[in-house]
Design a protein around this motif. Structure first.
Motif, PDB file in Angstrom:
ATOM      1  N   ASN A  79      20.762   2.024-105.154  1.00 57.76           N
ATOM      2  CA  ASN A  79      19.455   2.660-105.008  1.00 57.76           C
ATOM      3  C   ASN A  79      19.671   4.137-104.670  1.00 57.76           C
ATOM      4  O   ASN A  79      20.268   4.445-103.640  1.00 57.76           O
ATOM      5  CB  ASN A  79      18.664   1.950-103.906  1.00 57.76           C
ATOM      6  CG  ASN A  79      17.242   2.432-103.828  1.00 57.76           C
ATOM      7  OD1 ASN A  79      16.739   3.051-104.751  1.00 57.76           O
ATOM      8  ND2 ASN A  79      16.607   2.150-102.708  1.00 57.76           N
ATOM      9  N   SER A  88      18.080   8.424-104.934  1.00 54.91           N
ATOM     10  CA  SER A  88      16.949   9.333-105.091  1.00 54.91           C
ATOM     11  C   SER A  88      17.531  10.732-105.266  1.00 54.91           C
ATOM     12  O   SER A  88      18.734  10.943-105.098  1.00 54.91           O
ATOM     13  CB  SER A  88      16.034   9.277-103.860  1.00 54.91           C
ATOM     14  OG  SER A  88      16.739   9.655-102.697  1.00 54.91           O
ATOM     15  N   LYS A 141      16.813  14.888-104.160  1.00 57.84           N
ATOM     16  CA  LYS A 141      16.056  15.768-103.270  1.00 57.84           C
ATOM     17  C   LYS A 141      16.464  17.204-103.531  1.00 57.84           C
ATOM     18  O   LYS A 141      17.616  17.486-103.856  1.00 57.84           O
ATOM     19  CB  LYS A 141      16.222  15.377-101.809  1.00 57.84           C
ATOM     20  CG  LYS A 141      17.525  15.782-101.177  1.00 57.84           C
ATOM     21  CD  LYS A 141      17.526  15.513 -99.681  1.00 57.84           C
ATOM     22  CE  LYS A 141      18.257  16.559 -98.957  1.00 57.84           C
ATOM     23  NZ  LYS A 141      17.846  17.322 -97.963  1.00 57.84           N
ATOM     24  N   GLU A 174      21.223   5.175-100.522  1.00 58.95           N
ATOM     25  CA  GLU A 174      20.380   4.558 -99.486  1.00 58.95           C
ATOM     26  C   GLU A 174      20.865   4.855 -98.069  1.00 58.95           C
ATOM     27  O   GLU A 174      20.101   4.756 -97.119  1.00 58.95           O
ATOM     28  CB  GLU A 174      20.251   3.043 -99.719  1.00 58.95           C
ATOM     29  CG  GLU A 174      21.543   2.278 -99.759  1.00 58.95           C
ATOM     30  CD  GLU A 174      22.223   2.279-101.127  1.00 58.95           C
ATOM     31  OE1 GLU A 174      23.399   1.880-101.186  1.00 58.95           O
ATOM     32  OE2 GLU A 174      21.625   2.688-102.134  1.00 58.95           O
ATOM     33  N   LEU A 197      15.249  10.666-113.055  1.00 58.05           N
ATOM     34  CA  LEU A 197      14.425  11.198-111.966  1.00 58.05           C
ATOM     35  C   LEU A 197      14.212  12.701-112.120  1.00 58.05           C
ATOM     36  O   LEU A 197      13.099  13.207-111.925  1.00 58.05           O
ATOM     37  CB  LEU A 197      15.066  10.887-110.609  1.00 58.05           C
ATOM     38  CG  LEU A 197      15.144   9.414-110.224  1.00 58.05           C
ATOM     39  CD1 LEU A 197      16.002   9.230-108.969  1.00 58.05           C
ATOM     40  CD2 LEU A 197      13.761   8.825-110.031  1.00 58.05           C
ATOM     41  N   GLU A 242      10.672  14.771-112.738  1.00 57.57           N
ATOM     42  CA  GLU A 242      10.268  15.846-111.832  1.00 57.57           C
ATOM     43  C   GLU A 242      10.099  17.164-112.582  1.00 57.57           C
ATOM     44  O   GLU A 242       9.154  17.915-112.346  1.00 57.57           O
ATOM     45  CB  GLU A 242      11.275  16.004-110.702  1.00 57.57           C
ATOM     46  CG  GLU A 242      10.807  17.008-109.670  1.00 57.57           C
ATOM     47  CD  GLU A 242      11.502  16.851-108.338  1.00 57.57           C
ATOM     48  OE1 GLU A 242      11.732  17.890-107.711  1.00 57.57           O
ATOM     49  OE2 GLU A 242      11.803  15.712-107.931  1.00 57.57           O
TER      50      GLU A 242
END
Length: 171
Positions: free
Chosen positions: A2, A4, A6, A68, A110, A114
Motif C-alpha cells: 500500500n 501513496s 506526497k 504504509e 497516482l 494528480e
C-alpha cells in the motif's frame, strides 16, 4: 504494498537524503551519477531548496512515494511543466529493496491522476534507457507509447552505451 505519494517539502530533507544515499549505487546503474558533491548534506540541502523553489513556481512537482510505515520507497516527479501546452515530463526512481512490488506502476498512476486534476497537465513525456526494461514496462502499463529512440548514446562509467527511449502519453 500500500503506497501513496506526497508533495516534497523541506521537512523531508533528512529522510530523502538517507534514501538517496542508501540507493545511490543501484540508481547509478541506470542513470548517470550525481557526483560526490551532491552527497555532502549541505550541498544536498541547497539542491533540495532549488527544487522546492521550482515547485513553488509551478515549473515542477516533486513527490515522494511513501509506504504504509511512512517510509520513503521512491520518488515520482513531474518536471518542465509547460502550462500552455499542458505538458510535463515524468521521472521516477524506486529504492532497490522495493523493486518488483508494483510500486512504480501504482505511484505513476497516482501522479498522473494528480497531474491531470491539480496541475492541469494532460500530455506526459518520459525517457528511459534501453537497458532499463522495468522502467519501460512501468510506462507501457500506464499507457505511454514509445515515440522515438534517441541514437545519441549515453556513455556509462563501465563504457557500455545505451539508447534513450522517449515515451509519450496523452490523456
Amino acid at each position: 504494498m500500500n503506497i501513496s505519494i506526497k508533495l516534497l517539502s523541506i521537512e523531508d530533507a533528512r529522510s530523502l537524503y538517507d534514501f538517496e544515499l542508501e540507493n545511490r549505487a543501484y540508481f547509478e546503474t541506470f542513470v548517470p551519477g550525481r557526483g560526490e558533491d551532491y552527497y555532502i548534506y549541505e550541498n544536498f540541502l541547497a539542491s533540495l531548496k532549488d527544487l522546492l523553489k521550482e515547485q513553488e513556481e509551478g515549473v515542477s512537482y516533486f513527490h515522494l512515494i511513501i509506504n504504509e510505515a511512512n517510509q520513503i520507497v521512491g520518488r515520482m516527479n513531474l518536471v518542465d511543466v509547460d502550462k500552455e501546452k499542458r505538458q510535463g515530463s515524468i521521472g521516477y526512481r524506486v529504492g532497490k529493496s522495493y523493486l518488483g512490488k508494483g510500486v512504480a506502476s501504482v505511484a505513476l498512476q497516482l501522479l498522473l491522476q494528480e497531474a491531470i486534476m491539480e496541475y492541469s497537465v494532460n500530455e506526459f513525456l518520459a525517457s528511459t534507457t534501453s537497458n532499463n526494461v522495468a522502467s519501460q514496462r512501468v510506462l507501457e502499463k500506464n499507457n505511454f507509447v514509445l515515440q522515438s529512440v534517441d541514437k545519441k548514446k549515453i556513455v556509462w562509467e563501465d563504457g557500455v552505451k545505451y539508447d534513450f527511449l522517449n515515451y509519450i502519453r496523452k490523456s
